[in-house]
Design a protein around this motif. Structure first.
Motif, mmCIF file in Angstrom:
data_model
loop_
_atom_site.group_PDB
_atom_site.id
_atom_site.type_symbol
_atom_site.label_atom_id
_atom_site.label_comp_id
_atom_site.label_asym_id
_atom_site.label_seq_id
_atom_site.Cartn_x
_atom_site.Cartn_y
_atom_site.Cartn_z
ATOM 1 N N LEU A 17 0.830 -1.204 0.000
ATOM 2 C CA LEU A 17 0.000 0.000 0.000
ATOM 3 C C LEU A 17 0.862 1.251 0.000
ATOM 4 N N LEU A 18 1.944 1.234 0.772
ATOM 5 C CA LEU A 18 2.850 2.388 0.809
ATOM 6 C C LEU A 18 3.552 2.570 -0.530
ATOM 7 N N VAL A 19 3.958 1.472 -1.156
ATOM 8 C CA VAL A 19 4.612 1.547 -2.463
ATOM 9 C C VAL A 19 3.664 2.153 -3.499
ATOM 10 N N SER A 20 2.399 1.739 -3.465
ATOM 11 C CA SER A 20 1.424 2.274 -4.427
ATOM 12 C C SER A 20 1.259 3.775 -4.258
ATOM 13 N N LEU A 21 1.315 4.252 -3.005
ATOM 14 C CA LEU A 21 1.198 5.689 -2.749
ATOM 15 C C LEU A 21 2.438 6.429 -3.228
ATOM 16 N N VAL A 22 3.618 5.847 -3.003
ATOM 17 C CA VAL A 22 4.866 6.464 -3.465
ATOM 18 C C VAL A 22 4.876 6.553 -4.991
ATOM 19 N N VAL A 23 4.400 5.497 -5.653
ATOM 20 C CA VAL A 23 4.315 5.510 -7.116
ATOM 21 C C VAL A 23 3.378 6.622 -7.582
ATOM 22 N N GLN A 24 2.236 6.760 -6.914
ATOM 23 C CA GLN A 24 1.284 7.814 -7.265
ATOM 24 C C GLN A 24 1.915 9.196 -7.136
#
Length: 313
Positions: free
Chosen positions: A210-217
Motif C-alpha cells: 500500500l505504501l509503495v502504491s502511494l509512493v508511485v502515485q
C-alpha cells in the motif's frame, strides 16, 4: 431526508470554499502572468503530463485492488481502473469530492455485487490509508527538505498541518484501540473501521504494498508537474517537486474541495511559489495546468460511463 440535507450542505460549503479560494488566488496574481505560463506549455508536453496523470489513476486502482484483496474480495485491476476513471469523470459534475466517494460506493456495489456497507468500508479504508501514508511521507519530506536546505517559504504552515494531522490520526487510533465512542454516528463508524483496518495492516507485506502504491502515485504526479514546469520554462527540479507532492496531494484530497481545485493551488503556491525563480502566479498557473490534465485524463471515464447505461442510475 437527513442524509440529503447533509449532502446539500456539503455541496454548498465546498462550492463556497472553492469560490473563495479562486477569488483570493485571482486577487493576488495577475491574469497576464497566468496566461503567459499557459502559452508556453506546448501540446505534446500537455499530452505527456495527461498520460502521466492517467497512470496515476492506474496506481490508485492498484491500491484499491490491494484493499479488495485485504478484505478478501477478488477484483481485477482493469475492473477497478474502470470504476476509478468513471468516478473521476462523474466527480467533475459534483461540487465536493466527498460526494464522489458516495458515487464510488454505489458503483462498486453495482459492479462487484457488494453490500453498501462493504463498499463503504473499502472507501473508508482507502481514505484512511491514503491519509496515513501522506502524513508519514509528508513528515519525512519536511525533514529531508530541512537536511537538504530546500525548505519552502511556507514550511511552518506545512509542518503545522502535518503535526495536527498526526495528532488526529493518533487520536483516531487511540479511540479505535480502546473502542471509545463520541456518539456521532459518522465518527464512531470511522473509528470502528480504523480498528478493523489496524488488524488488517498487521500483515506488513500488505502495508508495504500500500505504501509503495502511494509512493508511485506521488512520483508520477511529480513527473507530470516536472513536464509542465519545464515546458513553461520554470526552474523546478524533480527533487523540489517530489518533496512538495505529499503536502499538495494531501490538501487536494481533502473531501471539502472540488477535485482539489483551490486547495491544490494554495498548496502549490505555498510550496513551489516560494522557490527562487518561480513567482506565486507562475506556481498557481502550473497547478491549474495540472488540473486541466486531470480533467483530460478523466475523459476515458466519460466514454466508459456512456457505454454502461446501468451506471447512470
Amino acid at each position: 431526508m437527513g442524509a440529503i440535507l447533509i449532502r446539500k450542505w456539503a455541496a454548498l460549503v465546498g462550492s463556497l470554499l472553492l469560490l473563495g479560494a479562486v477569488y483570493l488566488f485571482a486577487r493576488g496574481t495577475g491574469a497576464a502572468s497566468l496566461v503567459a505560463v499557459w502559452q508556453k506549455i506546448n501540446g505534446f508536453d500537455l499530452f505527456l503530463a495527461t498520460l502521466l496523470v492517467f497512470v496515476v489513476q492506474v496506481a490508485t486502482a492498484w491500491r484499491l485492488q490491494i484493499i479488495f484483496l485485504m478484505v478478501r474480495v477478488p477484483a481485477s485491476l482493469f475492473s477497478l481502473l474502470r470504476v476509478q476513471l468513471i468516478v473521476l469523470f462523474v466527480a467533475h459534475g459534483l461540487p465536493v469530492s466527498a460526494l464522489a466517494d458516495i458515487a464510488k460506493v454505489a458503483m462498486m456495489s453495482l459492479r462487484f455485487g457488494l453490500r453498501a456497507r462493504d463498499s463503504t468500508r473499502i472507501v473508508v479504508y482507502e481514505r484512511l490509508i491514503a491519509a496515513g501514508g501522506l502524513v508519514a511521507l509528508g513528515i519525512i519530506a519536511v525533514f529531508v527538505s530541512w537536511l537538504a536546505g530546500l525548505l519552502s517559504g511556507g514550511w511552518q504552515i506545512e509542518a503545522a498541518v502535518w503535526l495536527a494531522s498526526f495528532i488526529g490520526l493518533v487520536g483516531l487510533v487511540g479511540l479505535s484501540q480502546y473502542k471509545c465512542t463520541v456518539r456521532i454516528a459518522v465518527v464512531d463508524g470511522i473509528v470502528r473501521e480504523a480498528n478493523d483496518l489496524g488488524r488488517e495492516l498487521a500483515d506488513l507485506s500488505v502495508a508495504g504494498l500500500l505504501l509503495v502504491s502511494l509512493v508511485v502515485q506521488l512520483g508520477l504526479s511529480a513527473l507530470a508537474f516536472l513536464v509542465l514546469s519545464h515546458s513553461a520554462g520554470l526552474p523546478l527540479t524533480i527533487w523540489q517537486l517530489a518533496l512538495a507532492m505529499p503536502f499538495v496531494t494531501f490538501v487536494a484530497s481533502l473531501p471539502i474541495f472540488y477535485l482539489g481545485w483551490g486547495g491544490r493551488e494554495a498548496a502549490v503556491v505555498m510550496t513551489l511559489g516560494t522557490v527562487s525563480g518561480v513567482s506565486p502566479a507562475e506556481a498557481g498557473a502550473l497547478s491549474v495546468a495540472f488540473g486541466v490534465c486531470v480533467l483530460l485524463a478523466a475523459m476515458p471515464g466519460g466514454l466508459l460511463w456512456l457505454l454502461r447505461p446501468s451506471l447512470h442510475r
